[in-house]
Write an enzyme that holds these catalytic residues in place. Structure first.
Site, PDB file in Angstrom:
ATOM      1  N   ASP A  46      10.623  -4.748   5.681  1.00 54.67           N
ATOM      2  CA  ASP A  46       9.382  -4.914   4.932  1.00 54.67           C
ATOM      3  C   ASP A  46       9.536  -5.876   3.768  1.00 54.67           C
ATOM      4  O   ASP A  46       8.621  -6.021   2.967  1.00 54.67           O
ATOM      5  CB  ASP A  46       8.912  -3.541   4.416  1.00 54.67           C
ATOM      6  CG  ASP A  46       7.505  -3.571   3.847  1.00 54.67           C
ATOM      7  OD1 ASP A  46       6.667  -4.323   4.381  1.00 54.67           O
ATOM      8  OD2 ASP A  46       7.245  -2.858   2.865  1.00 54.67           O
ATOM      9  N   THR A  71       0.362  -4.008   2.918  1.00 50.34           N
ATOM     10  CA  THR A  71       0.667  -3.755   4.325  1.00 50.34           C
ATOM     11  C   THR A  71      -0.331  -2.760   4.914  1.00 50.34           C
ATOM     12  O   THR A  71      -0.642  -1.735   4.298  1.00 50.34           O
ATOM     13  CB  THR A  71       2.093  -3.195   4.484  1.00 50.34           C
ATOM     14  OG1 THR A  71       3.013  -4.117   3.908  1.00 50.34           O
ATOM     15  CG2 THR A  71       2.435  -2.984   5.945  1.00 50.34           C
ATOM     16  N   GLN A  95       4.165  -6.831  11.710  1.00 53.47           N
ATOM     17  CA  GLN A  95       3.480  -6.261  10.554  1.00 53.47           C
ATOM     18  C   GLN A  95       2.155  -6.964  10.335  1.00 53.47           C
ATOM     19  O   GLN A  95       2.062  -8.186  10.439  1.00 53.47           O
ATOM     20  CB  GLN A  95       4.334  -6.380   9.284  1.00 53.47           C
ATOM     21  CG  GLN A  95       3.676  -5.726   8.071  1.00 53.47           C
ATOM     22  CD  GLN A  95       4.554  -5.755   6.839  1.00 53.47           C
ATOM     23  OE1 GLN A  95       4.268  -6.503   5.901  1.00 53.47           O
ATOM     24  NE2 GLN A  95       5.624  -4.970   6.824  1.00 53.47           N
TER      25      GLN A  95
END
Length: 297
Positions: free
Chosen positions: A212, A236, A286
């Site tokens: 991430d 996110t 993502q």
């Protein structure tokens, strides 16, 4: 100035020690675990922390089976002043597969939901994308060195914990911004900044935490933008990882990311983790909300 009596002159506690403490979840009851925040935090819970702690919670209920896939959705921003409860729901324990849902909550409100799947490793067909040809990590500067001259603009990144040794093979966004160059990919060598325990689940959780960190970079560099230097709001929305083979994350892995699309105030980024030998270890996807507010002329 001498140190007070009884106080250590130096503190040997590292950021990697902090990450390992984050991954050492407290078992509250059967299938319920408690996770904490580090001392150094931003305004909301780091997404990689939620994913990595959820991996540990799910993995502690799955026995010897390794995790092979996770799909996570972020519902609310976490309060960094409070612990997080991880509730694990067991859906299936078959001969080869196991499935879990992990829900992270604070004060009864859902922050994050993750579906995880576990499977025994087996033999079968094999192929994979080739690893990009990039410089060796030893020839590249640590990310902390790339912050030089940008400390005031990148204060949040400079002051964040750095449990992962990260080394960009290309100029990062804030340096590209000064050259006017645009880049549709980013490639970063990563490994734990020290030795990890032998528990394979810890290595998976550490990679999940790291996944991430730079994955949305390519959305910005495709447009010549940078964290800290442009007015950007990012969050996110969802995050997925597929694990293809066993690995140690205290060995170097190349995180190669790119963005195939940005539309509707959202950007999508994909990533691949390669071993130094060229094996494809894991694939990530993502989606994030990305809003850019250009400066008025």
């Amino acid at each position: 100035m001498s140190a007070p009596v009884g106080d250590p002159v130096t503190d040997n506690h590292t950021d990697l020690d902090t990450l390992l403490e984050l991954l050492d979840l407290e078992m509250v009851s059967e299938d319920v675990f408690l996770g904490h925040h580090p001392a150094k935090v931003s305004s909301r819970t780091f997404g990689g922390q939620l994913v990595s702690q959820a991996v540990i919670a799910a993995g502690r209920t799955a026995g010897h089976r390794p995790i092979h896939a996770l799909n996570a959705h972020f519902v609310r921003g976490g309060d960094v002043k409070k612990p997080i409860e991880y509730h694990v729901e067991r859906h299936r324990d078959g001969r080869a597969f196991a499935n879990r849902t992990v829900t992270a909550t604070q004060d009864g409100q859902e922050l994050f939901v993750m579906l995880a799947s576990f499977q025994e490793w087996g033999k079968g067909l094999e192929h994979a994308h080739e690893r990009p040809d990039v410089p060796d990590p030893e020839t590249l500067p640590r990310i902390q060195e790339s912050f030089a001259g940008f400390e005031d603009k990148l204060e949040m990144f400079v002051n964040a914990p750095h449990p992962i040794d990260m080394r960009y093979t290309n100029d990062p966004a804030w340096i590209l911004k000064g050259t006017g160059e645009k880049l549709n990919h980013n490639r970063v060598w990563m490994r734990a900044d020290g030795t990890l325990p032998d528990d394979p689940l810890i290595h998976v959780a550490a990679l999940s935490y790291s996944s991430d960190t730079t994955v949305l970079d390519s959305i910005l560099t495709t447009h010549g933008l940078s964290w800290g230097l442009d007015r950007i709001v990012a969050a996110t929305v969802n995050h997925s990882i597929w694990f293809h083979r066993p690995f140690r994350f205290d060995d170097w892995a190349l995180y190669s990311t790119e963005s195939p699309v940005a539309a509707g105030s959202r950007g999508l980024a994909t990533g691949r983790f390669y071993s130094r030998a060229g094996d494809l270890l894991a694939t990530t996807v993502q989606e994030g909300v990305i809003r850019h507010f250009p400066a008025r002329r």
